[in-house]
Scaffold this motif. Structure first.
Motif, mmCIF file in Angstrom:
data_model
loop_
_atom_site.group_PDB
_atom_site.id
_atom_site.type_symbol
_atom_site.label_atom_id
_atom_site.label_comp_id
_atom_site.label_asym_id
_atom_site.label_seq_id
_atom_site.Cartn_x
_atom_site.Cartn_y
_atom_site.Cartn_z
ATOM 1 N N GLY A 269 0.987 -1.168 0.001
ATOM 2 C CA GLY A 269 -0.002 0.192 0.000
ATOM 3 C C GLY A 269 1.061 1.267 -0.007
ATOM 4 O O GLY A 269 0.265 2.315 0.356
ATOM 5 N N ASP A 270 2.169 1.133 -0.545
ATOM 6 C CA ASP A 270 2.984 2.379 -0.543
ATOM 7 C C ASP A 270 2.317 3.377 -1.305
ATOM 8 O O ASP A 270 1.847 3.087 -2.439
ATOM 9 N N PRO A 271 2.073 4.690 -1.157
ATOM 10 C CA PRO A 271 1.984 5.512 -2.229
ATOM 11 C C PRO A 271 2.752 5.758 -3.388
ATOM 12 O O PRO A 271 3.901 5.281 -3.373
ATOM 13 N N VAL A 272 2.241 6.097 -4.556
ATOM 14 C CA VAL A 272 3.138 6.251 -5.829
ATOM 15 C C VAL A 272 4.047 7.346 -5.723
ATOM 16 O O VAL A 272 3.449 8.456 -5.418
ATOM 17 N N SER A 294 -7.137 -4.014 -2.060
ATOM 18 C CA SER A 294 -7.490 -3.154 -1.060
ATOM 19 C C SER A 294 -6.829 -2.412 -0.348
ATOM 20 O O SER A 294 -6.909 -1.502 0.194
ATOM 21 N N ALA A 295 -5.300 -2.343 -0.969
ATOM 22 C CA ALA A 295 -4.141 -1.544 -0.472
ATOM 23 C C ALA A 295 -4.458 0.004 -1.088
ATOM 24 O O ALA A 295 -3.927 0.771 -0.310
ATOM 25 N N GLY A 296 -5.094 0.159 -2.215
ATOM 26 C CA GLY A 296 -5.119 1.569 -2.688
ATOM 27 C C GLY A 296 -4.129 2.078 -3.471
ATOM 28 O O GLY A 296 -4.123 3.019 -4.359
ATOM 29 N N THR A 297 -2.817 1.382 -3.649
ATOM 30 C CA THR A 297 -2.029 1.824 -4.513
ATOM 31 C C THR A 297 -2.351 1.866 -6.011
ATOM 32 O O THR A 297 -1.985 2.944 -6.807
ATOM 33 N N LEU A 298 -2.989 0.910 -6.310
ATOM 34 C CA LEU A 298 -3.539 0.706 -7.647
ATOM 35 C C LEU A 298 -4.393 1.704 -8.054
ATOM 36 O O LEU A 298 -4.321 2.091 -9.295
ATOM 37 N N ASP A 299 -5.335 2.016 -7.236
ATOM 38 C CA ASP A 299 -6.226 2.986 -7.709
ATOM 39 C C ASP A 299 -5.473 4.407 -7.641
ATOM 40 O O ASP A 299 -5.936 5.207 -8.542
ATOM 41 N N GLU A 300 -4.686 4.691 -6.880
ATOM 42 C CA GLU A 300 -3.798 5.953 -7.159
ATOM 43 C C GLU A 300 -2.966 6.037 -8.474
ATOM 44 O O GLU A 300 -3.002 7.056 -9.097
#
Length: 435
Positions: A269-272, A294-300
């Motif tokens: 879940g590291d930020p880009v 669920s981590a959110g990184t791919l969404d960002e």
């Protein structure tokens, strides 16, 4: 740096275990060993690195060309290189182990399964040596390592059967601890299932490290030597975790030579990172699909790509850039949504070959009309939307739909093909990101 090529009589003969045991034997004898792999593999080299403590070089004629092969070899460190072959010695039309040995002018040490033979081991080795002349390959089969061979009468029978001009370099004794677990893309990675060093050291005691070192040869210099690459004003973010672990050392070296490199973990879940381009290597996103969703990184990452950030994905990277990923068991996870495709895993592999692609339009890794060579091996298929745009036509290989590869959207590109830095593809990516 001197070296030799470890060729097998077939796939599954135990080349990786033999290579790791030889690395141990040479290190005990005081050598600094550089491991390498003949062929477009990511898994065997991970085991090399786990034991030798340095990245394994990728030596593939199709990916690199003869000159690139020699340049990549010379980038290695140490005083002796152990090159593990791919499949059987003569198998493969794009870049067989024999072709790599010939291009590097290195002797071949043949790995023969001796579990149920003695004189037949010698007959097999002689047949492999004579076959080189039959097909016009200029290689030297210098001797054998007997895999799964006992000591005593068994070992002596093999020694006695070999002709005087063929070395017996030792044996790998049968040992259940010297078995690497496998899964759908091959063996498990070295970080997950490294062989116990005690078992490898025991095997090393049955190998003649001094004779192996003595047989090593020195490859010719490349016609075009390595030159310092011009730097670009760019920062490249490379995904690096258990889901994105298939990357050639030469690729990372090229990024570091020409640009700033940062890494991040989508699984964690590291930020880009703040960057000018993102590289998503291949790996095992299907084993971490829930975490990736669920981590959110791919969404960002999807949002950043929509704003024009160049994202380059290879195989597993393509899968992560897609709209969704469905496992072979039917579990569906949302991915980054950058590319208009839905990916599904299968129980059998969908493509395995050396690949050649021709760019139909300018893209992240090639100008229109240029060709690049690479390799594909995947168990997934991509169902693309009707309005999807492809950057490449397949000259050789399957690509995404049999005729095309390289889904492109925004400033991003996802391919099933893995390419090497010697292809020039990553240089074009860096220059595009540095604009």
């Amino acid at each position: 740096m001197k070296g030799f090529v470890l060729g097998g009589v077939s796939s599954g003969v135990g080349k990786t275990v033999a290579a790791l045991s030889i690395v141990q034997a040479l290190e005990v004898a005081g050598h600094e060993v550089q491991p390498a792999k003949a062929g477009p593999d990511f898994i065997d080299p991970s085991h090399h690195e786990a034991i030798a403590g340095r990245p394994s070089r990728t030596l593939d004629l199709w990916l690199c060309g003869a000159d690139g092969l020699r340049r990549n070899y010379r980038r290695g460190e140490g005083d002796i290189c152990v090159v593990e072959g791919v499949m059987g010695l003569y198998d493969g039309d794009g870049s067989s182990t024999a072709m790599v040995a010939e291009a590097l002018d290195l002797p071949v040490v043949l790995v023969v399964d001796a579990k149920a033979g003695m004189e037949s081991v010698a007959a097999t080795a002689l047949g492999f040596r004579e076959y080189a002349d039959t097909i016009g390959r200029d290689i030297e089969v210098a001797g054998v390592v007997a895999q799964r061979a006992h000591g005593g009468r068994h070992e002596q029978g093999i020694r006695d059967a070999l002709p005087d001009d063929m070395e017996f370099f030792g044996r790998i004794p049968p040992n259940d601890d010297l078995e690497i677990p496998d899964r759908h893309l091959g063996l498990e990675m070295g970080a997950e299932a490294a062989l116990p060093k005690a078992a490898l050291r025991e095997a090393a005691e049955s190998l003649a490290a001094d004779r192996l070192a003595a047989v090593a040869g020195e490859p010719p210099a490349p016609e075009t030597p390595m030159e310092a690459a011009e730097s670009v004003d760019a920062t490249i973010a490379v995904a690096s975790d258990a889901a994105f672990c298939f990357r050639y050392p030469a690729t990372i070296e090229r990024f570091r030579e020409r640009a700033e490199l940062v890494t991040f973990s989508p699984v964690a879940g590291d930020p880009v990172p703040d960057c000018d381009g993102v590289y998503l290597p291949g790996g095992y996103p299907e084993l971490h699909a829930d975490a990736l969703e669920s981590a959110g990184t791919l969404d960002e990452l999807g949002e950043r790509a929509g704003d024009g950030l160049p994202v380059l994905g290879e195989c597993g990277g393509l899968m992560a850039m897609s709209q969704s990923l469905t496992t072979a068991e039917g579990d569906r996870s949302e991915m980054a949504g950058i590319l208009p495709a839905d990916v599904t895993m299968h129980d059998r592999y969908q493509a395995l070959d050396h690949v050649e692609l021709e760019a139909t339009e300018g893209t992240l890794t090639a100008a229109a009309g240029e060709t690049i060579r690479g390799h594909e091996f995947h168990y997934s298929s991509a169902d693309v939307d009707g309005d999807a745009r492809f950057a490449f036509e397949t000259v050789r290989g399957d690509g995404i739909d049999g005729d095309h590869d390289g889904l492109t959207e925004y400033e991003s590109l996802g391919t099933y093909v893995h390419v090497h830095a010697e292809s020039g593809a990553f240089d074009r990516f860096l220059e595009r990101c540095g604009r």
